[in-house]
Design a protein around this motif. Structure first.
Motif, PDB file in Angstrom:
ATOM      1  N   ASP A   1      31.599 -51.577 -23.285  1.00 42.51           N
ATOM      2  CA  ASP A   1      31.433 -50.945 -24.598  1.00 42.51           C
ATOM      3  C   ASP A   1      29.950 -50.956 -24.961  1.00 42.51           C
ATOM      4  OD1 ASP A   1      31.523 -50.057 -27.213  1.00 42.51           O
ATOM      5  OD2 ASP A   1      33.359 -51.142 -27.679  1.00 42.51           O
ATOM      6  N   LEU A   2      29.392 -49.761 -25.161  1.00 40.10           N
ATOM      7  CA  LEU A   2      27.961 -49.631 -25.425  1.00 40.10           C
ATOM      8  C   LEU A   2      27.620 -49.608 -26.909  1.00 40.10           C
ATOM      9  CD1 LEU A   2      27.383 -46.793 -22.839  1.00 40.10           C
ATOM     10  CD2 LEU A   2      26.585 -49.137 -22.577  1.00 40.10           C
ATOM     11  N   GLY A   3      28.598 -49.276 -27.738  1.00 38.15           N
ATOM     12  CA  GLY A   3      28.315 -49.153 -29.159  1.00 38.15           C
ATOM     13  C   GLY A   3      27.615 -47.856 -29.519  1.00 38.15           C
ATOM     14  N   THR A   4      27.531 -46.932 -28.571  1.00 34.90           N
ATOM     15  CA  THR A   4      26.950 -45.617 -28.820  1.00 34.90           C
ATOM     16  C   THR A   4      27.614 -44.625 -27.877  1.00 34.90           C
ATOM     17  OG1 THR A   4      24.893 -44.308 -28.834  1.00 34.90           O
ATOM     18  CG2 THR A   4      25.082 -45.990 -27.140  1.00 34.90           C
ATOM     19  N   SER A   5      27.715 -43.380 -28.301  1.00 31.67           N
ATOM     20  CA  SER A   5      28.298 -42.372 -27.434  1.00 31.67           C
ATOM     21  C   SER A   5      27.220 -41.774 -26.541  1.00 31.67           C
ATOM     22  CB  SER A   5      29.003 -41.283 -28.256  1.00 31.67           C
ATOM     23  OG  SER A   5      28.062 -40.592 -29.070  1.00 31.67           O
ATOM     24  N   TYR A   6      27.624 -40.850 -25.677  1.00 31.31           N
ATOM     25  CA  TYR A   6      26.724 -40.274 -24.686  1.00 31.31           C
ATOM     26  C   TYR A   6      27.348 -38.989 -24.184  1.00 31.31           C
ATOM     27  CZ  TYR A   6      30.219 -42.488 -21.707  1.00 31.31           C
ATOM     28  OH  TYR A   6      31.414 -42.867 -21.130  1.00 31.31           O
ATOM     29  N   SER A   7      26.668 -38.267 -23.292  1.00 32.29           N
ATOM     30  CA  SER A   7      27.244 -37.063 -22.710  1.00 32.29           C
ATOM     31  C   SER A   7      27.210 -37.158 -21.188  1.00 32.29           C
ATOM     32  CB  SER A   7      26.479 -35.813 -23.172  1.00 32.29           C
ATOM     33  OG  SER A   7      25.363 -35.557 -22.334  1.00 32.29           O
ATOM     34  N   PHE A   8      27.750 -36.149 -20.525  1.00 39.14           N
ATOM     35  CA  PHE A   8      27.796 -36.169 -19.062  1.00 39.14           C
ATOM     36  C   PHE A   8      26.409 -36.093 -18.441  1.00 39.14           C
ATOM     37  CE2 PHE A   8      27.709 -31.681 -20.027  1.00 39.14           C
ATOM     38  CZ  PHE A   8      27.026 -31.076 -18.978  1.00 39.14           C
ATOM     39  N   ARG A   9      25.405 -35.698 -19.221  1.00 40.99           N
ATOM     40  CA  ARG A   9      24.036 -35.651 -18.714  1.00 40.99           C
ATOM     41  C   ARG A   9      23.254 -36.908 -19.048  1.00 40.99           C
ATOM     42  NH1 ARG A   9      23.128 -29.477 -20.356  1.00 40.99           N
ATOM     43  NH2 ARG A   9      24.000 -28.487 -18.503  1.00 40.99           N
ATOM     44  N   SER A  10      23.951 -37.939 -19.562  1.00 41.07           N
ATOM     45  CA  SER A  10      23.287 -39.179 -19.966  1.00 41.07           C
ATOM     46  C   SER A  10      23.193 -40.211 -18.854  1.00 41.07           C
ATOM     47  CB  SER A  10      24.057 -39.826 -21.135  1.00 41.07           C
ATOM     48  OG  SER A  10      24.010 -39.039 -22.299  1.00 41.07           O
ATOM     49  N   LEU A  11      23.988 -40.056 -17.783  1.00 40.68           N
ATOM     50  CA  LEU A  11      24.156 -41.112 -16.793  1.00 40.68           C
ATOM     51  C   LEU A  11      23.161 -40.982 -15.648  1.00 40.68           C
ATOM     52  CD1 LEU A  11      28.038 -40.824 -16.518  1.00 40.68           C
ATOM     53  CD2 LEU A  11      26.781 -42.474 -17.906  1.00 40.68           C
ATOM     54  N   ALA A  12      22.640 -42.129 -15.176  1.00 41.98           N
ATOM     55  CA  ALA A  12      21.725 -42.135 -14.037  1.00 41.98           C
ATOM     56  C   ALA A  12      21.710 -43.539 -13.438  1.00 41.98           C
ATOM     57  CB  ALA A  12      20.321 -41.711 -14.464  1.00 41.98           C
ATOM     58  N   ARG A  13      21.019 -43.652 -12.310  1.00 41.39           N
ATOM     59  CA  ARG A  13      20.816 -44.952 -11.663  1.00 41.39           C
ATOM     60  C   ARG A  13      19.334 -45.170 -11.425  1.00 41.39           C
ATOM     61  NH1 ARG A  13      25.671 -46.779  -9.411  1.00 41.39           N
ATOM     62  NH2 ARG A  13      24.572 -48.762  -9.051  1.00 41.39           N
ATOM     63  N   GLY A  14      18.900 -46.413 -11.610  1.00 45.23           N
ATOM     64  CA  GLY A  14      17.508 -46.755 -11.417  1.00 45.23           C
ATOM     65  C   GLY A  14      17.197 -47.104  -9.975  1.00 45.23           C
ATOM     66  N   PRO A  15      15.934 -47.397  -9.672  1.00 46.08           N
ATOM     67  CA  PRO A  15      15.512 -47.635  -8.292  1.00 46.08           C
ATOM     68  C   PRO A  15      16.136 -48.866  -7.655  1.00 46.08           C
ATOM     69  CG  PRO A  15      13.739 -48.168  -9.819  1.00 46.08           C
ATOM     70  CD  PRO A  15      14.798 -47.468 -10.613  1.00 46.08           C
ATOM     71  N   GLU A  16      16.534 -49.846  -8.449  1.00 40.70           N
ATOM     72  CA  GLU A  16      17.160 -51.053  -7.926  1.00 40.70           C
ATOM     73  C   GLU A  16      18.680 -51.006  -8.043  1.00 40.70           C
ATOM     74  OE1 GLU A  16      15.270 -53.201  -6.365  1.00 40.70           O
ATOM     75  OE2 GLU A  16      13.530 -51.965  -6.895  1.00 40.70           O
ATOM     76  N   GLY A  17      19.217 -49.853  -8.374  1.00 40.51           N
ATOM     77  CA  GLY A  17      20.664 -49.725  -8.520  1.00 40.51           C
ATOM     78  C   GLY A  17      21.163 -49.992  -9.916  1.00 40.51           C
ATOM     79  N   GLU A  18      20.277 -50.311 -10.844  1.00 45.63           N
ATOM     80  CA  GLU A  18      20.693 -50.550 -12.219  1.00 45.63           C
ATOM     81  C   GLU A  18      21.256 -49.279 -12.834  1.00 45.63           C
ATOM     82  OE1 GLU A  18      16.110 -50.483 -12.530  1.00 45.63           O
ATOM     83  OE2 GLU A  18      17.622 -50.283 -10.961  1.00 45.63           O
ATOM     84  N   GLY A  19      22.186 -49.448 -13.766  1.00 44.94           N
ATOM     85  CA  GLY A  19      22.709 -48.297 -14.476  1.00 44.94           C
ATOM     86  C   GLY A  19      21.768 -47.900 -15.592  1.00 44.94           C
ATOM     87  N   LEU A  20      21.655 -46.595 -15.842  1.00 42.32           N
ATOM     88  CA  LEU A  20      20.834 -46.086 -16.933  1.00 42.32           C
ATOM     89  C   LEU A  20      21.673 -45.116 -17.747  1.00 42.32           C
ATOM     90  CD1 LEU A  20      17.525 -45.343 -14.966  1.00 42.32           C
ATOM     91  CD2 LEU A  20      18.010 -47.344 -16.395  1.00 42.32           C
ATOM     92  N   LEU A  21      21.586 -45.218 -19.051  1.00 44.88           N
ATOM     93  CA  LEU A  21      22.366 -44.337 -19.917  1.00 44.88           C
ATOM     94  C   LEU A  21      21.562 -44.024 -21.173  1.00 44.88           C
ATOM     95  CD1 LEU A  21      26.075 -44.248 -20.677  1.00 44.88           C
ATOM     96  CD2 LEU A  21      24.507 -44.432 -22.615  1.00 44.88           C
TER      97      LEU A  21
END
Length: 383
Positions: A280-300
């Motif tokens: 649970d992030l406490g904020t909404s997002y869209s399908f273009r919000s998701l990514a992965r960082g260089p170390e595999g971390e999630g980005l939103l």
């Protein structure tokens, strides 16, 4: 035919004086032209064309007019971009800012997937998969293999390192699952327990994940495994993987009747254990919000305007960096909304509400560059 943007050198004062005096200027000064070469280009669409930006300064290096609603896909060779037009995937050299006439014909072009050194295109209108080596782009269209599915549908395909081809199953009304073909295109296995199958991501050990309306399917080492959502309707339609991480980051929606659900939870799938956790992030997002960082971390990128960094192994947010103003996802998916694109240690953030593109350091959240575009951007990718 190729469209080439050129910058004309300004004549020197000496040359200008010669011209005013009615004398001929030296030939090299009268015709000095320099073609655009863009360093680490970032490519964005706008209503009526495409901007090519310098990846460090974000300054606009080229403006290529192109009518229609156009989408962008990295071609897979680190130089070219595939522009999804109404009729197919058109080849663009992002470094030289050239939009060629070369186009892979594809009625209703859909997903373009780069994996294992090859690119697989899916034509939703024809149900046809086109597979080619992206390193062969640049001098006409490369040789390609094609494969036709049973029925046209909004699908996706990915070719694995051993030559196997994973492709979705469906028709214009329903989508039901996936099948896997060997290198000779004989069927190996299938699974039709994935309603609304959509998208794909690759994880560690070449585990391929596709989303369903009630979980995901994982294909690995010849076996398809179903991972069920904790809700009867728990749709995971958009996922992001990292090939050195066993975890997949996905969206998560639970209301099949919503005109537009604005979820505040994301899904994290462990492809090695088959576990699925919700964060649970406490904020909404869209399908273009998701990514992965260089170390595999999630980005939103949340609608709260912050870039949230996710520890995938522990399903926890470790940092939140305010980067844009608060926003709301529009009802139509084609409408522009804030989005992200990651390359190396930089996440590029598109904020169409202010017509700005920002470069943000993934590790610190520092904004390293920012530019205001003449027109707001929609799609974004890079090479």
């Amino acid at each position: 035919m190729r469209m080439r943007i050129q910058t004309l050198a300004v004549p020197s004062l000496l040359a200008t004086g010669l011209l005013l005096a009615g004398c001929s200027a030296p030939a090299e000064e009268a015709s000095d032209e320099k073609a655009v070469e863009v360093a680490d280009p970032v490519v964005v669409t706008y209503d009526g064309g495409i901007y090519v930006l310098d990846g460090t300064t974000l300054e606009v290096q080229a403006d290529l007019p192109l009518e229609g609603f156009n989408r962008l896909n990295p071609a897979g060779d680190g130089r070219h971009v595939l522009v999804s037009t109404a009729d197919g995937f058109r080849v663009m050299d992002a470094v030289s800012a050239e939009l060629s006439d070369d186009e892979f014909a594809a009625p209703k072009p859909g997903h373009a997937v780069n994996h294992a050194g090859v690119t697989a295109l899916f034509s939703d209108g024809a149900g046809e998969v086109t597979v080619f080596d992206p390193d062969d782009l640049g001098d006409g269209l490369p040789e390609a293999e094609t494969y036709s599915t049973e029925q046209p549908h909004h699908g996706v395909a990915v070719q694995l390192e051993n030559g196997e081809l994973l492709v979705t199953l469906g028709d214009e009304e329903t989508r039901t699952g996936i099948k896997v073909l060997d290198a000779d295109r004989n069927e190996i296995t299938r699974n039709e327990e994935c309603p609304g199958v959509h998208g794909e991501s690759a994880a560690l050990h070449e585990a391929i994940v596709v989303g369903c309306e009630d979980g995901v399917l994982i294909y690995r080492d010849g076996v398809i495994t179903k991972v069920a959502s904790p809700d009867a309707y728990g749709r995971i339609g958009n996922t992001r993987g990292h090939e050195e991480s066993p975890f997949i980051l996905g969206d998560y929606k639970v209301d099949p009747e919503a005109e537009l659900e604005r979820p505040e939870r994301v899904s994290i799938i462990d492809t090695e254990t088959g576990g699925l956790r919700l964060l649970d992030l406490g904020t909404s997002y869209s399908f273009r919000s998701l990514a992965r960082g260089p170390e595999g971390e999630g980005l939103l990128l949340g609608t709260d305007g912050s870039l949230h960094v996710i520890d995938m192994a522990n399903a926890a947010v470790t940092a939140s960096y305010p980067v844009v103003g608060a926003w709301e996802e529009p009802l139509e998916w084609q409408e522009a909304r804030p989005s992200v694109f990651v390359r190396g240690g930089t996440v590029y953030v598109n904020d169409p509400t202010t017509s700005k593109i920002l470069a943000v350091d993934v590790a610190t959240g520092e904004v390293t560059a920012e530019v205001a575009l003449p027109k707001p951007a929609n799609e974004m990718t890079g090479a």
